[in-house]
Design a protein around this motif. Structure first.
Motif, mmCIF file in Angstrom:
data_model
loop_
_atom_site.group_PDB
_atom_site.id
_atom_site.type_symbol
_atom_site.label_atom_id
_atom_site.label_comp_id
_atom_site.label_asym_id
_atom_site.label_seq_id
_atom_site.Cartn_x
_atom_site.Cartn_y
_atom_site.Cartn_z
ATOM 1 N N ARG A 89 0.828 -1.212 0.000
ATOM 2 C CA ARG A 89 0.000 0.000 0.000
ATOM 3 C C ARG A 89 0.861 1.261 0.000
ATOM 4 N NH1 ARG A 89 -2.897 -1.313 3.934
ATOM 5 N NH2 ARG A 89 -4.773 -2.021 2.915
ATOM 6 N N GLU A 90 1.995 1.208 0.693
ATOM 7 C CA GLU A 90 2.885 2.375 0.774
ATOM 8 C C GLU A 90 3.715 2.553 -0.488
ATOM 9 O OE1 GLU A 90 5.180 1.523 4.206
ATOM 10 O OE2 GLU A 90 3.498 1.766 5.606
ATOM 11 N N GLN A 91 4.089 1.450 -1.147
ATOM 12 C CA GLN A 91 5.045 1.511 -2.249
ATOM 13 C C GLN A 91 4.421 1.665 -3.630
ATOM 14 O OE1 GLN A 91 8.470 1.624 -1.868
ATOM 15 N NE2 GLN A 91 7.902 1.872 0.264
ATOM 16 N N ILE A 92 3.224 1.140 -3.825
ATOM 17 C CA ILE A 92 2.598 1.184 -5.149
ATOM 18 C C ILE A 92 1.881 2.518 -5.327
ATOM 19 C CG2 ILE A 92 0.936 0.079 -6.694
ATOM 20 C CD1 ILE A 92 3.372 -1.650 -6.065
ATOM 21 N N PRO A 93 2.184 3.264 -6.391
ATOM 22 C CA PRO A 93 1.480 4.537 -6.619
ATOM 23 C C PRO A 93 -0.034 4.332 -6.679
ATOM 24 C CG PRO A 93 3.345 4.317 -8.122
ATOM 25 C CD PRO A 93 3.190 2.990 -7.428
ATOM 26 N N ALA A 94 -0.763 5.326 -6.183
ATOM 27 C CA ALA A 94 -2.221 5.220 -6.073
ATOM 28 C C ALA A 94 -2.871 4.890 -7.412
ATOM 29 C CB ALA A 94 -2.798 6.519 -5.503
ATOM 30 N N GLU A 95 -2.379 5.488 -8.499
ATOM 31 C CA GLU A 95 -2.973 5.249 -9.817
ATOM 32 C C GLU A 95 -2.787 3.791 -10.249
ATOM 33 O OE1 GLU A 95 -1.968 6.671 -14.304
ATOM 34 O OE2 GLU A 95 -2.153 8.272 -12.823
ATOM 35 N N GLU A 96 -1.591 3.249 -9.993
ATOM 36 C CA GLU A 96 -1.340 1.841 -10.333
ATOM 37 C C GLU A 96 -2.237 0.930 -9.506
ATOM 38 O OE1 GLU A 96 2.603 0.007 -10.613
ATOM 39 O OE2 GLU A 96 3.375 1.991 -11.106
#
Length: 199
Positions: free
Chosen positions: A100-107
């Motif tokens: 949740r912290e590492q993956i960009p919100a759009e992805e």
């Protein structure tokens, strides 16, 4: 995070991974805009600015564009990197926070839409059973590695089957909720399993 999930390091492999991700992204957009059944491979190829033959070099079928999950290897790699004192389930739950912290919100929003589509479309729901069988193999290998057991260990496979079972049940339930966050759903399912599945 500057690279896509599980993106390889070689130039050629990176280009292939980017093309695969672009095809999937266009496919998911078209499925959302005009419906899964109404969307054709030719339309996906045109949107991705490739030929249909190039499409088939990356995905054998239309349904494969939805079933392909680039996050699985990332999740397993991150879970294996968790502190050794954590149980396999605790390591998986910690990994949810990491993802949740590492993956960009759009992805992640694209991934959420992909997962919801799988469980809403009857054609895809039957096809995803094979993917869950692969998930058991993946998680059994992970559990065996975390606990120092052989890869074909009976207990590790049973544990993996239980994890996949609660995750599948949770996803089916979440498919009716357009605001559902798959990471939250998975974490709740795994926490319930860890608690012994109380009713």
């Amino acid at each position: 995070m500057t690279s896509s999930p599980g993106e390889p390091t070689g130039l050629r492999e990176r280009k292939k991974a980017r093309t695969r991700a672009a095809i999937q992204r266009h496919a998911l957009r078209l499925f959302h805009e005009q419906g899964y059944s109404a969307t054709t491979v030719d339309q996906i190829a045109a949107a991705a600015e490739i030929s249909p033959s190039t499409f088939f070099r990356y995905f054998p079928t239309k349904e494969a564009t939805v079933l392909y999950d680039p996050f699985d290897p990332v999740l397993i790699e991150a879970a294996l990197a968790q502190p050794p004192e954590l149980s396999p389930i605790d390591a998986l739950r910690a990994t949810m926070d990491f993802i949740r912290e590492q993956i960009p919100a759009e992805e992640w929003e694209g991934e959420r839409q992909r997962q919801l589509l799988v469980f809403r479309e009857p054609e895809l729901r039957s096809a995803v059973l094979d993917k869950f069988a692969e998930g058991i193999d993946l998680l059994a290998g992970y559990a065996a590695q975390r606990t120092g057991r052989p890869a074909d260990d009976f207990a590790a496979r049973n544990w993996a089957g239980a994890v996949v079972g609660v995750v599948m049940a949770a996803f089916v339930g979440a498919a009716a909720d357009p605001e559902a966050d798959p990471l939250v759903v998975v974490d709740q399912a795994v926490a319930h399993l860890e608690a012994g599945l109380p009713l």
